[in-house]
Design an enzyme around this catalytic site. Structure first.
Site: not given
Length: 384
Positions: A285-287, A304-305, A338, A350
């Site tokens: 995932d993004c983070s 997390d983001a 994000h 990303h």
């Protein structure tokens, strides 16, 4: 003298009215005190910025047998001591039943090491698939055990993130056993993925390959093959070209690398599909993606983001961005949800809905993303 006696008698009467003859509060007062204790607990939670993703903080206030009772579980001893001190100072007759984790039922076995190539951490027992995944861990990563339910364990990872894992997928041990495990030289998997073999005959050891960033004790090493120790005692073989050997586990990520190294790590995964909760070469995932790339370069990011948005130095002007800066966007919820890595020339890499990709802030560029451009909310500089 008469005045003093009147004061004492008055206080005794008030005490009886408020607490009752056996020091229990009257029912008319209990509800008020319960609400006041609840408000105090909530104010302290906000004041200490307690994040339930990193700290177990489950407190309930209730009436029990004519008394106000504070019960629950806390994983951070410093948080527990501050909470209880404040409550006991402000409310003299609150009964405390707060358990300090790890749970006593775990005994001395409060440590664990991931024993499968990739481990899902779930939001609850039996919920570690799909949208229930909160994060992932690689084989060899260390866990703190906090609680157990139906063979599932509430654990805390090395990045402090919490989740539930099935006991058969981890090696549970005490501190002495863990220290023995950590006393070896260690091998870091540097290839994106590499198969693990049960023997040199070519029998595959696991249903998944080991992923980049995996750290395991190394027992033997030559030009072709390296023998590694799986948590729990099993031995496996991997290609020596796919690892790097370090004298200790801590040494593996001790060297701080530059922005170019981070970007090279990230670009390996271009085209890899997005995976909810993913932190490995099987999907990010993004983070999870930014956390992994920075970890490989020797930098610690939270999971997390929105957590990562609290780290580093704020970069207010987008014109001041440098390669390696984290860029943040507000997408499906308010605030940073994000994150990507700025790579220079108005571009960033990303892991989004289309997988790992490079996009641009430049409207004239073919890889420009208008939707993300409009949702950009700031950047943070982690590198010195």
């Amino acid at each position: 003298m008469k005045y003093k006696m009147l004061v004492i008698i008055s206080l005794m009467i008030l005490s009886t009215l408020y607490f009752g003859s056996d020091q229990k509060m009257e029912s008319t007062k209990i509800g008020e005190v319960v609400e006041n204790v609840k408000k105090t607990v909530e104010l302290l939670r906000k004041e200490m910025k307690i994040d339930p993703r990193e700290t177990v903080f489950v407190l309930n206030v209730k009436e029990e047998s004519g008394k106000v009772v504070l019960e629950g579980k806390i994983s951070d001893i410093n948080v527990k001591e501050k909470i209880l001190n404040e409550i006991q100072t402000r409310f003299l007759n609150v009964e405390i039943k707060v358990e300090q984790l790890p749970s006593k039922k775990l005994g001395e076995k409060i440590c664990a090491v991931v024993a499968v190539p990739v481990l899902n951490l779930g939001e609850a027992p039996w919920k570690d698939q799909g949208k229930h995944v909160v994060t992932q861990a690689r084989m060899g990563e260390l866990l703190k055990l906090f609680d157990e339910k139906e063979g599932w364990y509430l654990v805390q990872m090395e990045d402090n993130y919490l989740g539930w894992v099935y006991g058969e997928r981890i090696w549970i041990c005490d501190e002495k056993e863990l220290n023995k495990f950590l006393s070896n030289k260690f091998a870091l998997i540097t290839a994106k993925m590499t198969p693990a073999f049960a023997s040199l005959d070519g029998v595959v050891a696991f249903d998944k390959q080991l992923v980049q960033g995996t750290l395991l004790p190394i027992l033997e090493h030559d030009e072709r093959w390296s023998k590694l120790l799986v948590p729990g005692g099993r031995e496996i073989y991997v290609k020596s070209q796919d690892i790097k050997v370090f004298p200790t586990r801590d040494a593996a990520f001790s060297e701080k690398r530059d922005a170019q190294y981070i970007i090279e790590i990230a670009k390996q995964y271009l085209g890899l599909p997005y995976l909810w909760g993913g932190t490995t070469a099987y999907g990010f995932d993004c983070s999870g993606f930014t956390q992994f790339c920075f970890k490989m370069a020797g930098y610690f990011l939270r999971r997390d983001a929105d957590m990562q948005f609290e780290q580093g130095i704020p970069i207010m002007d987008r014109k001041e961005l440098k390669p390696g800066d984290l860029v943040f966007f507000q997408t499906y919820k308010p605030g940073p949800s994000h994150v990507g890595i700025y790579i220079g020339d108005m571009k960033y890499i990303h892991s989004g809905s289309n997988g790992v990709a490079i996009n641009s802030f430049d409207p004239s560029a073919p890889d420009y993303s208008q939707s993300l451009d409009l949702r950009y909310i700031g950047a943070r500089r982690i590198l010195p």
